[in-house]
Design a protein around this motif. Sequence first.
Motif, PDB file in Angstrom:
ATOM      1  N   LEU A  11     -89.561   6.890 -48.495  1.00  0.00           N
ATOM      2  CA  LEU A  11     -89.258   5.749 -47.880  1.00  0.00           C
ATOM      3  C   LEU A  11     -88.838   4.783 -49.129  1.00  0.00           C
ATOM      4  O   LEU A  11     -87.933   3.942 -48.820  1.00  0.00           O
ATOM      5  CB  LEU A  11     -90.253   5.202 -47.217  1.00  0.00           C
ATOM      6  N   ALA A  12     -89.676   4.645 -50.198  1.00  0.00           N
ATOM      7  CA  ALA A  12     -89.078   3.856 -51.290  1.00  0.00           C
ATOM      8  C   ALA A  12     -87.678   4.139 -51.940  1.00  0.00           C
ATOM      9  O   ALA A  12     -86.982   3.321 -51.985  1.00  0.00           O
ATOM     10  CB  ALA A  12     -90.043   3.999 -52.438  1.00  0.00           C
ATOM     11  N   ARG A  14     -85.469   5.747 -50.097  1.00  0.00           N
ATOM     12  CA  ARG A  14     -84.507   5.191 -48.820  1.00  0.00           C
ATOM     13  C   ARG A  14     -84.109   3.805 -49.008  1.00  0.00           C
ATOM     14  O   ARG A  14     -82.985   3.392 -48.857  1.00  0.00           O
ATOM     15  CB  ARG A  14     -84.989   5.695 -47.616  1.00  0.00           C
ATOM     16  N   TRP A  15     -85.222   3.076 -49.316  1.00  0.00           N
ATOM     17  CA  TRP A  15     -85.057   1.417 -49.439  1.00  0.00           C
ATOM     18  C   TRP A  15     -84.407   1.173 -50.383  1.00  0.00           C
ATOM     19  O   TRP A  15     -83.379   0.057 -50.393  1.00  0.00           O
ATOM     20  CB  TRP A  15     -86.569   0.992 -49.448  1.00  0.00           C
ATOM     21  N   GLU A  18     -80.644   1.804 -49.310  1.00  0.00           N
ATOM     22  CA  GLU A  18     -80.074   0.786 -48.522  1.00  0.00           C
ATOM     23  C   GLU A  18     -79.789  -0.552 -49.043  1.00  0.00           C
ATOM     24  O   GLU A  18     -78.791  -1.297 -48.401  1.00  0.00           O
ATOM     25  CB  GLU A  18     -81.351   0.658 -47.373  1.00  0.00           C
ATOM     26  N   ARG A  19     -80.351  -0.646 -50.179  1.00  0.00           N
ATOM     27  CA  ARG A  19     -80.021  -2.133 -50.685  1.00  0.00           C
ATOM     28  C   ARG A  19     -79.484  -1.901 -52.119  1.00  0.00           C
ATOM     29  O   ARG A  19     -79.508  -2.958 -53.020  1.00  0.00           O
ATOM     30  CB  ARG A  19     -81.740  -2.830 -50.966  1.00  0.00           C
ATOM     31  N   HIS A  58     -89.180  11.686 -43.250  1.00  0.00           N
ATOM     32  CA  HIS A  58     -88.786  10.536 -44.022  1.00  0.00           C
ATOM     33  C   HIS A  58     -87.779  10.718 -45.124  1.00  0.00           C
ATOM     34  O   HIS A  58     -86.941  10.286 -45.963  1.00  0.00           O
ATOM     35  CB  HIS A  58     -89.921   9.787 -44.800  1.00  0.00           C
ATOM     36  N   SER A  63     -83.141  10.322 -49.417  1.00  0.00           N
ATOM     37  CA  SER A  63     -84.326  10.134 -50.294  1.00  0.00           C
ATOM     38  C   SER A  63     -84.551  11.226 -51.472  1.00  0.00           C
ATOM     39  O   SER A  63     -85.474  11.526 -52.223  1.00  0.00           O
ATOM     40  CB  SER A  63     -85.526  10.659 -49.473  1.00  0.00           C
TER      41      SER A  63
END
Length: 181
Positions: A11-12, A14-15, A18-19, A58, A63
């Motif tokens: 998830l990190a 992916r985050w 996304e940013r 996830h 990822s």
Amino acid sequence: EFPAQLHDLQLAVRWLRERAADTRLDADRIGGFGYSSGGHLVALLGLLGGADALDGPHGGPGSRLQAVVAGGMPSDLRSFPDGRLVRQFLGGPLKAMPDTYAQASPIAHVDADDPPVFVYHAGWDRLVPPDQARRMYARLKQAGVPAELFIAKGHGHATLFLFNRSAVRKGIDFLTRVLEV
């Protein structure tokens, strides 16, 4: 309990992707760097692919890492059947959970599509034997994965982490080279 830690890392990443535009991060050049249990998790994250059960829910391409530096990692958790920390991490003993132990072992996920990996380890490591690094490196090379191995002589598990900056510098140099930073 495993694989919650891996899901957090997936998830990190992916985050971050996304940013990427907001943070001026190159989403196509993300590497991971970890030591000991962190090295284990970053190696697992980097070596997972679409066919691995751990890649969901996830994981996936969003990822994936493009390079891995893993120091002092237990690469094959099946080598620690009586290890209290491994039993706590995985939720039981090897005899009762052989598939989980295999699934949680980075060495079991190596294939030709993996990103470049730099493995480093302490030559006198009594907590995680240096053979874990040597076997991982051999498996990576066997699969055709670009890999490098550095064994720091004269250090144990904690002293390598705390006092040997040459291993960290070599890892950073590796990331710089393979990610073309």
